[in-house]
Design a protein around this motif. Sequence first.
Motif, mmCIF file in Angstrom:
data_model
loop_
_atom_site.group_PDB
_atom_site.id
_atom_site.type_symbol
_atom_site.label_atom_id
_atom_site.label_comp_id
_atom_site.label_asym_id
_atom_site.label_seq_id
_atom_site.Cartn_x
_atom_site.Cartn_y
_atom_site.Cartn_z
ATOM 1 N N ALA A 237 61.819 33.842 69.831
ATOM 2 C CA ALA A 237 62.147 32.741 68.930
ATOM 3 C C ALA A 237 60.871 32.262 68.272
ATOM 4 O O ALA A 237 59.793 32.300 68.881
ATOM 5 N N GLY A 238 60.992 31.810 67.032
ATOM 6 C CA GLY A 238 59.795 31.363 66.340
ATOM 7 C C GLY A 238 60.093 30.436 65.188
ATOM 8 O O GLY A 238 61.244 30.257 64.787
ATOM 9 N N VAL A 239 59.020 29.841 64.670
ATOM 10 C CA VAL A 239 59.096 28.961 63.518
ATOM 11 C C VAL A 239 58.473 29.691 62.337
ATOM 12 O O VAL A 239 57.356 30.194 62.429
ATOM 13 N N PHE A 240 59.195 29.755 61.229
ATOM 14 C CA PHE A 240 58.729 30.467 60.041
ATOM 15 C C PHE A 240 58.612 29.506 58.866
ATOM 16 O O PHE A 240 59.541 28.753 58.576
ATOM 17 N N LEU A 241 57.455 29.536 58.210
ATOM 18 C CA LEU A 241 57.273 28.755 57.000
ATOM 19 C C LEU A 241 57.936 29.488 55.830
ATOM 20 O O LEU A 241 58.029 30.728 55.856
ATOM 21 N N PRO A 242 58.381 28.773 54.820
ATOM 22 C CA PRO A 242 59.053 29.414 53.684
ATOM 23 C C PRO A 242 58.242 30.547 53.069
ATOM 24 O O PRO A 242 58.765 31.632 52.811
ATOM 25 N N GLU A 243 56.936 30.304 52.837
ATOM 26 C CA GLU A 243 56.092 31.305 52.182
ATOM 27 C C GLU A 243 55.652 32.428 53.105
ATOM 28 O O GLU A 243 55.055 33.412 52.675
ATOM 29 N N GLN A 244 55.940 32.300 54.398
ATOM 30 C CA GLN A 244 55.561 33.340 55.364
ATOM 31 C C GLN A 244 56.781 34.111 55.860
ATOM 32 O O GLN A 244 56.804 34.594 56.987
ATOM 33 N N GLY A 245 57.774 34.246 55.019
ATOM 34 C CA GLY A 245 58.952 35.036 55.362
ATOM 35 C C GLY A 245 60.172 34.214 55.700
ATOM 36 O O GLY A 245 61.268 34.766 55.838
ATOM 37 N N GLY A 246 60.005 32.904 55.833
ATOM 38 C CA GLY A 246 61.132 32.055 56.213
ATOM 39 C C GLY A 246 62.255 32.069 55.195
ATOM 40 O O GLY A 246 63.433 32.207 55.550
ATOM 41 N N ASP A 247 61.898 31.950 53.894
ATOM 42 C CA ASP A 247 62.921 31.961 52.848
ATOM 43 C C ASP A 247 63.689 33.277 52.838
ATOM 44 O O ASP A 247 64.921 33.298 52.764
ATOM 45 N N ALA A 248 62.948 34.382 52.900
ATOM 46 C CA ALA A 248 63.591 35.701 52.878
ATOM 47 C C ALA A 248 64.455 35.905 54.112
ATOM 48 O O ALA A 248 65.558 36.462 54.035
ATOM 49 N N LEU A 249 63.975 35.462 55.258
ATOM 50 C CA LEU A 249 64.724 35.591 56.504
ATOM 51 C C LEU A 249 66.033 34.805 56.417
ATOM 52 O O LEU A 249 67.091 35.286 56.847
#
Length: 321
Positions: free
Chosen positions: A23-35
């Motif tokens: 489990a992890g926290v993703f920032l929008p610009e670090q793949g979060g938006d795409a994920l």
Amino acid sequence: MEAMLVLPVANGILPRPGGGIIAGVFLPEQGGDALFQVGAKNEVLLCPWQAEEESLYPVGVSARIREISQEQAVAEDGTPLVVYLATLEGCEHVRWHSLREEDGYFFAGQLKRMNFRQSRKTYPVISGAGWLPQGGYTEFRSEADLPVTIYGTDLESEREVSVSANLGGLVSKEQAHTIEHAIIRALSGYGLCTAKTLLMSVIRETTELKQSVENSIRFTLPEIIGHTDSGICGNPMTNLARFYLARDFTDNLRGGKGMARSLSEARRKTMSELTGEIGLSLAPGLRVMQGLKKGMSHDDTVLQLKTYQQVIARFPFDPWG
């Protein structure tokens, strides 16, 4: 298999194939938006990012997005921001043969499932997925009895796990010690230890170890001996350097000398004691090799790929196998 979104992994954390959870926290610009756009129940491909080559390693672990949610958070400066909380389930090792970039994201194509457990007889590997290698040790019992252990942490249970093999009769004790460090480096950097990644890791590890010896002597810095990108090497020379430096520094402080003077004099005395005890030559090239082999019990000899394959075959595929 269809093309997959690739998430570059720079910290060595890959889910264990066959159901391992991370489990992890993703920032929008670090793949979060795409994920988030890929969405739950769909798959992405996690691939190790090679910082030195500035490229993606072509083998990673496919992962199913079990859950993903958009949450509000606050940055250190108090600015509100959006983050994504995701839970990923490891599926299988996958190799890609083509890569395209779109809107700042990577998409891998020509994908092939890899069952490394089944192919170990012809293509032995050690998997770094599902655990984080943190260190190792080599027992110098005899040339015929050289146990090597790599230990680390299970990403799910957070318990210590390890892989071990006896390399006696296959390589020398110095080569076994070098291989120990190189395996850790390969697993951390590539997520897989293969004959090729092991060979590259041996070259890089010994290059950095020799550089640490040369720089420590040239700049009178005993504390950097044995330091590489993969960590600190536990060996007689490194251990002695740390012991002598701590002892001499403390003695100087107790003698009433200032902090800077105490450290400077301790460094000079430590290097003098260290080079004298190990018997290092004054010739720059020779003293580095003596420091590597005599002082740190390492060997920079590059072995044949066949030998590295035999080395890997003696280890289990992973800590749970």
